[in-house]
Design a protein around this motif. Sequence first.
Motif, mmCIF file in Angstrom:
data_model
loop_
_atom_site.group_PDB
_atom_site.id
_atom_site.type_symbol
_atom_site.label_atom_id
_atom_site.label_comp_id
_atom_site.label_asym_id
_atom_site.label_seq_id
_atom_site.Cartn_x
_atom_site.Cartn_y
_atom_site.Cartn_z
ATOM 1 N N LEU A 34 8.252 -2.064 -10.319
ATOM 2 C CA LEU A 34 7.247 -2.912 -9.678
ATOM 3 C C LEU A 34 5.990 -2.142 -9.310
ATOM 4 O O LEU A 34 5.070 -2.705 -8.706
ATOM 5 C CB LEU A 34 7.823 -3.561 -8.421
ATOM 6 C CG LEU A 34 9.004 -4.507 -8.618
ATOM 7 C CD1 LEU A 34 9.403 -5.140 -7.300
ATOM 8 C CD2 LEU A 34 8.666 -5.585 -9.644
ATOM 9 N N LEU A 35 5.949 -0.862 -9.661
ATOM 10 C CA LEU A 35 4.779 -0.037 -9.372
ATOM 11 C C LEU A 35 4.371 0.708 -10.647
ATOM 12 O O LEU A 35 5.077 1.610 -11.090
ATOM 13 C CB LEU A 35 5.076 0.968 -8.259
ATOM 14 C CG LEU A 35 5.354 0.400 -6.868
ATOM 15 C CD1 LEU A 35 5.955 1.471 -5.965
ATOM 16 C CD2 LEU A 35 4.073 -0.140 -6.258
ATOM 17 N N ALA A 36 3.260 0.313 -11.223
ATOM 18 C CA ALA A 36 2.697 1.036 -12.355
ATOM 19 C C ALA A 36 1.617 1.972 -11.823
ATOM 20 O O ALA A 36 0.770 1.568 -11.026
ATOM 21 C CB ALA A 36 2.112 0.073 -13.376
ATOM 22 N N ILE A 37 1.643 3.231 -12.252
ATOM 23 C CA ILE A 37 0.717 4.237 -11.751
ATOM 24 C C ILE A 37 -0.462 4.374 -12.716
ATOM 25 O O ILE A 37 -0.276 4.645 -13.899
ATOM 26 C CB ILE A 37 1.417 5.601 -11.603
ATOM 27 C CG1 ILE A 37 2.646 5.469 -10.687
ATOM 28 C CG2 ILE A 37 0.452 6.650 -11.095
ATOM 29 C CD1 ILE A 37 2.332 5.026 -9.292
ATOM 30 N N ARG A 165 -0.265 -0.732 -9.394
ATOM 31 C CA ARG A 165 -0.408 -2.157 -9.688
ATOM 32 C C ARG A 165 0.948 -2.726 -10.060
ATOM 33 O O ARG A 165 1.876 -2.004 -10.449
ATOM 34 C CB ARG A 165 -1.408 -2.384 -10.821
ATOM 35 C CG ARG A 165 -0.979 -1.826 -12.162
ATOM 36 C CD ARG A 165 -1.887 -2.298 -13.290
ATOM 37 N NE ARG A 165 -1.484 -1.721 -14.556
ATOM 38 C CZ ARG A 165 -0.511 -2.205 -15.323
ATOM 39 N NH1 ARG A 165 0.177 -3.270 -14.925
ATOM 40 N NH2 ARG A 165 -0.204 -1.624 -16.475
ATOM 41 N N LEU A 166 1.050 -4.027 -9.931
ATOM 42 C CA LEU A 166 2.268 -4.719 -10.333
ATOM 43 C C LEU A 166 2.231 -4.921 -11.840
ATOM 44 O O LEU A 166 1.293 -5.537 -12.358
ATOM 45 C CB LEU A 166 2.357 -6.074 -9.623
ATOM 46 C CG LEU A 166 3.508 -6.995 -10.033
ATOM 47 C CD1 LEU A 166 4.848 -6.355 -9.725
ATOM 48 C CD2 LEU A 166 3.376 -8.345 -9.332
ATOM 49 N N PRO A 167 3.198 -4.407 -12.593
ATOM 50 C CA PRO A 167 3.221 -4.654 -14.038
ATOM 51 C C PRO A 167 3.292 -6.151 -14.330
ATOM 52 O O PRO A 167 3.739 -6.945 -13.493
ATOM 53 C CB PRO A 167 4.505 -3.942 -14.494
ATOM 54 C CG PRO A 167 4.788 -2.933 -13.429
ATOM 55 C CD PRO A 167 4.318 -3.550 -12.152
ATOM 56 N N GLU A 168 2.853 -6.528 -15.492
ATOM 57 C CA GLU A 168 2.862 -7.941 -15.860
ATOM 58 C C GLU A 168 4.243 -8.347 -16.373
ATOM 59 O O GLU A 168 4.774 -7.739 -17.293
ATOM 60 C CB GLU A 168 1.802 -8.209 -16.918
ATOM 61 C CG GLU A 168 0.376 -8.002 -16.410
ATOM 62 C CD GLU A 168 -0.656 -8.361 -17.468
ATOM 63 O OE1 GLU A 168 -0.261 -8.876 -18.538
ATOM 64 O OE2 GLU A 168 -1.854 -8.120 -17.223
ATOM 65 N N GLU A 195 5.590 -5.573 -1.162
ATOM 66 C CA GLU A 195 4.606 -6.619 -1.418
ATOM 67 C C GLU A 195 4.653 -7.069 -2.877
ATOM 68 O O GLU A 195 4.563 -8.266 -3.171
ATOM 69 C CB GLU A 195 3.201 -6.116 -1.069
ATOM 70 C CG GLU A 195 2.100 -7.143 -1.281
ATOM 71 C CD GLU A 195 2.335 -8.438 -0.530
ATOM 72 O OE1 GLU A 195 1.932 -9.508 -1.056
ATOM 73 O OE2 GLU A 195 2.910 -8.414 0.570
ATOM 74 N N HIS A 196 4.831 -6.131 -3.793
ATOM 75 C CA HIS A 196 4.929 -6.493 -5.210
ATOM 76 C C HIS A 196 6.197 -7.292 -5.485
ATOM 77 O O HIS A 196 6.197 -8.192 -6.330
ATOM 78 C CB HIS A 196 4.892 -5.237 -6.074
ATOM 79 C CG HIS A 196 3.530 -4.621 -6.160
ATOM 80 N ND1 HIS A 196 3.264 -3.504 -6.925
ATOM 81 C CD2 HIS A 196 2.346 -4.969 -5.591
ATOM 82 C CE1 HIS A 196 1.982 -3.191 -6.811
ATOM 83 N NE2 HIS A 196 1.414 -4.063 -6.001
ATOM 84 N N GLN A 223 8.261 -4.548 8.118
ATOM 85 C CA GLN A 223 7.482 -5.400 7.230
ATOM 86 C C GLN A 223 8.389 -6.390 6.491
ATOM 87 O O GLN A 223 8.035 -7.565 6.313
ATOM 88 C CB GLN A 223 6.712 -4.545 6.217
ATOM 89 C CG GLN A 223 5.626 -3.680 6.829
ATOM 90 C CD GLN A 223 5.010 -2.725 5.824
ATOM 91 O OE1 GLN A 223 5.461 -2.626 4.689
ATOM 92 N NE2 GLN A 223 3.989 -1.998 6.249
ATOM 93 N N ALA A 224 9.546 -5.909 6.055
ATOM 94 C CA ALA A 224 10.466 -6.758 5.304
ATOM 95 C C ALA A 224 10.993 -7.898 6.175
ATOM 96 O O ALA A 224 11.055 -9.058 5.737
ATOM 97 C CB ALA A 224 11.621 -5.920 4.758
#
Length: 255
Positions: A34-37, A165-168, A195-196, A223-224
């Motif tokens: 869920l996290l693209a760098i 970013r969130l990958p598609e 969040e993602h 947060q969760a």
Amino acid sequence: MSPWRLLLTRPDEDCAALAQYLAAQGVANASLPLLAIEPVALDAPRRELLATLAACRAIIVVSKPAARLLLERLAETGVQPPPAGWFSVGEATAGVLQAAGLEVTFPSQGDDSEALLANPTLRQAVAVPGARVLIVRGVGGRELLAERLGEQGASVEYLELYRRRLPEYPPGTLMRCIEAERLNGLVVSSGQGLEHLRQLAGVDWPQVAGLTLFVPSPRVAEQARAAGARQVVDCRGASAAALLAAVQRSAAPAS
């Protein structure tokens, strides 16, 4: 074999390593990064920060991507890093820097901002009035470190080397993965990862929020819960060992 079946959501490379580690311990898992760098350009202000590393009382590197990209940027620019004065939030990040010959201090218990702030070596490093501190990170995140260090009189700057970013993924990907793999737990490694997860879940979030959610720190746990997650486990660290310990002490839901 563990009764847990976990969804791993870290960036690709980290997901693969974590998946292998958990599988070796008998914990079934599936990966959905869920996290693209995305590295950011090394503009003039960032080059200037690199060139003045030796003037810092403390250089805090907050993640493995930050550590890897920092070493790459140093090699590209020919800047020689100071051998000492390095700190990291966790052992895995420290390992990346130590492999390059740097002396790195990290918390012995817990790998989060709170644990690092309590570290005596860091406290000593910033005890000088106006001590210069550089936090190496992605764009955004770890504001607690800067806030607390600023309150102690340090002068804090950020060197931001990447964006997350969130990958598609096609709509419904998350629920299809959960159902197909019969998952009963989710793992996020940061507030942005959480969040993602919510973004990807979309209209399915109320259902997803009913699954046990393993998080790395009290801050992300808060947060969760605020987002509606009903079963949150604070691993008190983002390392594979911290996650495994949390999994082993947590009762899996009845299937």
